[in-house]
Design a protein around this motif. Structure first.
Motif, PDB file in Angstrom:
ATOM      1  N   GLY A 140       7.661  12.076 -12.486  1.00 29.00           N
ATOM      2  CA  GLY A 140       8.056  10.844 -13.151  1.00 29.00           C
ATOM      3  C   GLY A 140       9.120  10.095 -12.372  1.00 29.00           C
ATOM      4  O   GLY A 140       9.084   8.858 -12.276  1.00 29.00           O
ATOM      5  N   ASP A 141      10.069  10.825 -11.791  1.00 35.24           N
ATOM      6  CA  ASP A 141      11.106  10.175 -10.985  1.00 35.24           C
ATOM      7  C   ASP A 141      10.514   9.501  -9.750  1.00 35.24           C
ATOM      8  O   ASP A 141      10.881   8.379  -9.395  1.00 35.24           O
TER       9      ASP A 141
ATOM     10  N   ALA B 248       8.737   4.566  -6.981  1.00 31.63           N
ATOM     11  CA  ALA B 248       7.671   3.838  -6.289  1.00 31.63           C
ATOM     12  C   ALA B 248       7.336   2.534  -7.011  1.00 31.63           C
ATOM     13  O   ALA B 248       7.109   1.499  -6.376  1.00 31.63           O
ATOM     14  N   THR B 249       7.287   2.573  -8.335  1.00 35.25           N
ATOM     15  CA  THR B 249       6.997   1.340  -9.079  1.00 35.25           C
ATOM     16  C   THR B 249       8.141   0.337  -8.946  1.00 35.25           C
ATOM     17  O   THR B 249       7.914  -0.875  -8.886  1.00 35.25           O
ATOM     18  N   ARG B 250       9.391   0.848  -8.908  1.00 33.51           N
ATOM     19  CA  ARG B 250      10.525  -0.062  -8.716  1.00 33.51           C
ATOM     20  C   ARG B 250      10.439  -0.740  -7.353  1.00 33.51           C
ATOM     21  O   ARG B 250      10.671  -1.953  -7.225  1.00 33.51           O
TER      22      ARG B 250
ATOM     23  N   GLY C   7       9.233   1.783   5.259  1.00 35.47           N
ATOM     24  CA  GLY C   7       9.147   3.157   4.821  1.00 35.47           C
ATOM     25  C   GLY C   7      10.416   3.957   4.902  1.00 35.47           C
ATOM     26  O   GLY C   7      10.670   4.800   4.062  1.00 35.47           O
ATOM     27  N   SER C   8      11.247   3.756   5.928  1.00 35.45           N
ATOM     28  CA  SER C   8      12.393   4.629   6.139  1.00 35.45           C
ATOM     29  C   SER C   8      13.717   4.000   5.736  1.00 35.45           C
ATOM     30  O   SER C   8      14.756   4.546   6.018  1.00 35.45           O
ATOM     31  N   ALA C   9      13.725   2.872   5.092  1.00 36.91           N
ATOM     32  CA  ALA C   9      14.983   2.229   4.711  1.00 36.91           C
ATOM     33  C   ALA C   9      14.829   1.555   3.369  1.00 36.91           C
ATOM     34  O   ALA C   9      13.737   1.199   2.964  1.00 36.91           O
ATOM     35  N   PRO C  10      15.948   1.384   2.634  1.00 33.80           N
ATOM     36  CA  PRO C  10      15.857   0.773   1.309  1.00 33.80           C
ATOM     37  C   PRO C  10      15.601  -0.716   1.386  1.00 33.80           C
ATOM     38  O   PRO C  10      15.806  -1.357   2.401  1.00 33.80           O
TER      39      PRO C  10
ATOM     40  N   ARG D 274       0.818  -1.206   0.000  1.00 35.66           N
ATOM     41  CA  ARG D 274       0.000   0.000   0.000  1.00 35.66           C
ATOM     42  C   ARG D 274       0.858   1.264   0.000  1.00 35.66           C
ATOM     43  O   ARG D 274       0.458   2.303  -0.536  1.00 35.66           O
ATOM     44  N   THR D 275       2.075   1.183   0.586  1.00 37.48           N
ATOM     45  CA  THR D 275       2.932   2.378   0.677  1.00 37.48           C
ATOM     46  C   THR D 275       3.335   2.915  -0.692  1.00 37.48           C
ATOM     47  O   THR D 275       3.093   4.099  -0.991  1.00 37.48           O
ATOM     48  N   PRO D 276       3.951   2.111  -1.587  1.00 37.22           N
ATOM     49  CA  PRO D 276       4.295   2.673  -2.907  1.00 37.22           C
ATOM     50  C   PRO D 276       3.062   3.042  -3.726  1.00 37.22           C
ATOM     51  O   PRO D 276       3.104   4.015  -4.497  1.00 37.22           O
ATOM     52  N   LEU D 277       1.975   2.311  -3.585  1.00 36.78           N
ATOM     53  CA  LEU D 277       0.764   2.667  -4.325  1.00 36.78           C
ATOM     54  C   LEU D 277       0.203   3.997  -3.842  1.00 36.78           C
ATOM     55  O   LEU D 277      -0.297   4.807  -4.652  1.00 36.78           O
ATOM     56  N   SER D 278       0.276   4.241  -2.537  1.00 34.09           N
ATOM     57  CA  SER D 278      -0.176   5.534  -2.023  1.00 34.09           C
ATOM     58  C   SER D 278       0.698   6.671  -2.535  1.00 34.09           C
ATOM     59  O   SER D 278       0.206   7.757  -2.863  1.00 34.09           O
ATOM     60  N   VAL D 279       2.008   6.410  -2.608  1.00 40.77           N
ATOM     61  CA  VAL D 279       2.913   7.435  -3.155  1.00 40.77           C
ATOM     62  C   VAL D 279       2.561   7.738  -4.604  1.00 40.77           C
ATOM     63  O   VAL D 279       2.494   8.909  -5.023  1.00 40.77           O
ATOM     64  N   LEU D 280       2.310   6.695  -5.384  1.00 39.44           N
ATOM     65  CA  LEU D 280       1.931   6.897  -6.788  1.00 39.44           C
ATOM     66  C   LEU D 280       0.663   7.748  -6.900  1.00 39.44           C
ATOM     67  O   LEU D 280       0.613   8.732  -7.655  1.00 39.44           O
TER      68      LEU D 280
END
Length: 379
Positions: A194-195, A200-202, A335-338, A166-172
């Protein structure tokens, strides 16, 4: 068979009663024969000898025959009275004993009928059972423990995966909505959006890929053996190092490789993923100007791949949590780390599928040492 549809208690009772009836009938028949033989074995008088019975003189041979017949008749009369009593008593005792013996089985059956995904915390917990029935109940309870652990892990995994996706989808959605709502958005703003969308998609793609790989390796460990080919953990580690070398140089991380060949038999793709995940974690969770040490070799009957690195200090009691999905160092969420937080979970699943073990130990002063042990390939 006519008794196939009957209950087990009734069948046991009938079979036991039938067995007792057969044995009783056999004993009665043997007693009847024995009494007749005993009467016939009485010493006989000379031929023509008579025996006075009352006012009559009866030939001795007739008296002997009459005594034998009377003895047999008496045994038969007493036996026909005792036979149904013995059979009835045997049936009653068999019914009671079968009920007591089968009571734990009924408890197991009742517990199984009550079970569902929401009631896996129930246990049979037989206290008075002995022998095979107690072993069955204990095995059933142990199975319930495993099922409950599996269901709990599945619930946590699904909940965590849903949260992280849900986190990357919310960002998108947020980035697109904000940009579209800005009438003054220019090319630079669109490029910035776009960046963000690309990152987020990656992240979502990495997470989905990690989930699929984790599911594949866990299923492989449960139902089948991985593909087996000769593989050297030292070569696997060197190829994984080449992938993360640029990122390590960017953070000023010093890398040292030590040890000798570590031949194993396994799936080269999955084993490369193990080394890749370990080294990616070692680089991404390292400190600026830190260090990484990779060691390979054979110890006894095992081949080892050991990756040590500097980094944040991790309490020893929390090290085991690192192998749970979405756990990364002292950070519990994505959320806060890669990364996707699935790296060490995938490592454990792959190593387990190959019949090996993985262990993590904190480094004094900060960092982590992870040791992968696999059965060494015999040349």
């Amino acid at each position: 068979m006519p008794l196939r549809g009957a209950g087990l208690r009734l069948r046991l009772t009938l079979l036991s009663t039938l067995l007792v009836a057969l044995v009783s009938a056999l004993l009665l028949y043997l007693g009847w024969l024995l009494v007749g033989d005993v009467a016939a074995s009485v010493p006989s008088l000379p031929p023509g000898t008579t025996v006075r019975v009352g006012d009559l003189d009866v030939p001795a041979s007739e008296v002997t025959s009459a005594v034998g017949a009377a003895a047999r008749a008496e045994v038969l009369r007493a036996g026909l009275i005792a036979f149904p009593l013995v059979v009835a008593a045997a049936g009653l005792v068999a019914w009671v004993l079968a009920g007591r013996i089968l009571a734990p089985l009924h408890a197991v059956t009742s517990a199984a009928r009550r079970l569902s995904a929401e009631s896996l915390d129930e246990r049979i917990a037989l206290r008075d059972a002995r022998g095979e029935v107690a072993e069955l109940a204990a095995t059933f309870d142990a199975m319930l423990d495993r099922l409950q652990a599996a269901f709990d892990a599945q619930r946590r995994f699904v909940a965590n995966a849903s949260h992280e996706l849900r986190t990357p989808l919310s960002v998108l959605r947020t980035e697109v909505d904000v940009t579209l709502a800005d009438p003054a958005a220019d090319v630079a703003e669109l490029r910035r959006m776009g960046d963000v969308v690309r990152d987020a998609t990656r992240r979502a793609d990495d997470l989905v890929g990690g989930l699929l790989l984790l599911a594949r390796t866990e299923a492989m460990g449960a139902v089948q053996e991985p593909a087996r080919r000769p593989t050297d953990l030292r070569g696997v580690a060197k190829r994984a190092l080449a992938v993360v070398a640029r990122e390590a140089r960017a953070k000023g991380v010093r890398v040292r490789v030590d040890g000798g060949p570590a031949p194993v038999s396994g799936d080269p793709v999955l084993l490369e993923r193990v080394a890749g995940n370990l080294l990616e974690n070692a680089v991404r969770h390292n400190v600026e100007g830190g260090w990484i040490e990779v060691r390979t070799g054979v110890r006894g009957a095992d081949a080892e791949l050991c990756v040590s690195s500097s980094g944040a200090e991790i309490p020893a009691e929390r090290v085991a949590e690192l192998f749970e999905p979405f756990r990364r160092g002292p950070v519990a969420r994505i959320g806060s780390a890669p990364g996707s937080g699935l790296g060490l979970s995938i490592v454990r699943a792959v190593v387990t599928a190959h019949g090996g073990e993985v262990r993590a130990d904190p480094v004094p002063g900060g960092g982590l040492t992870i040791t992968v042990t696999l059965p060494a390939a015999i040349p």
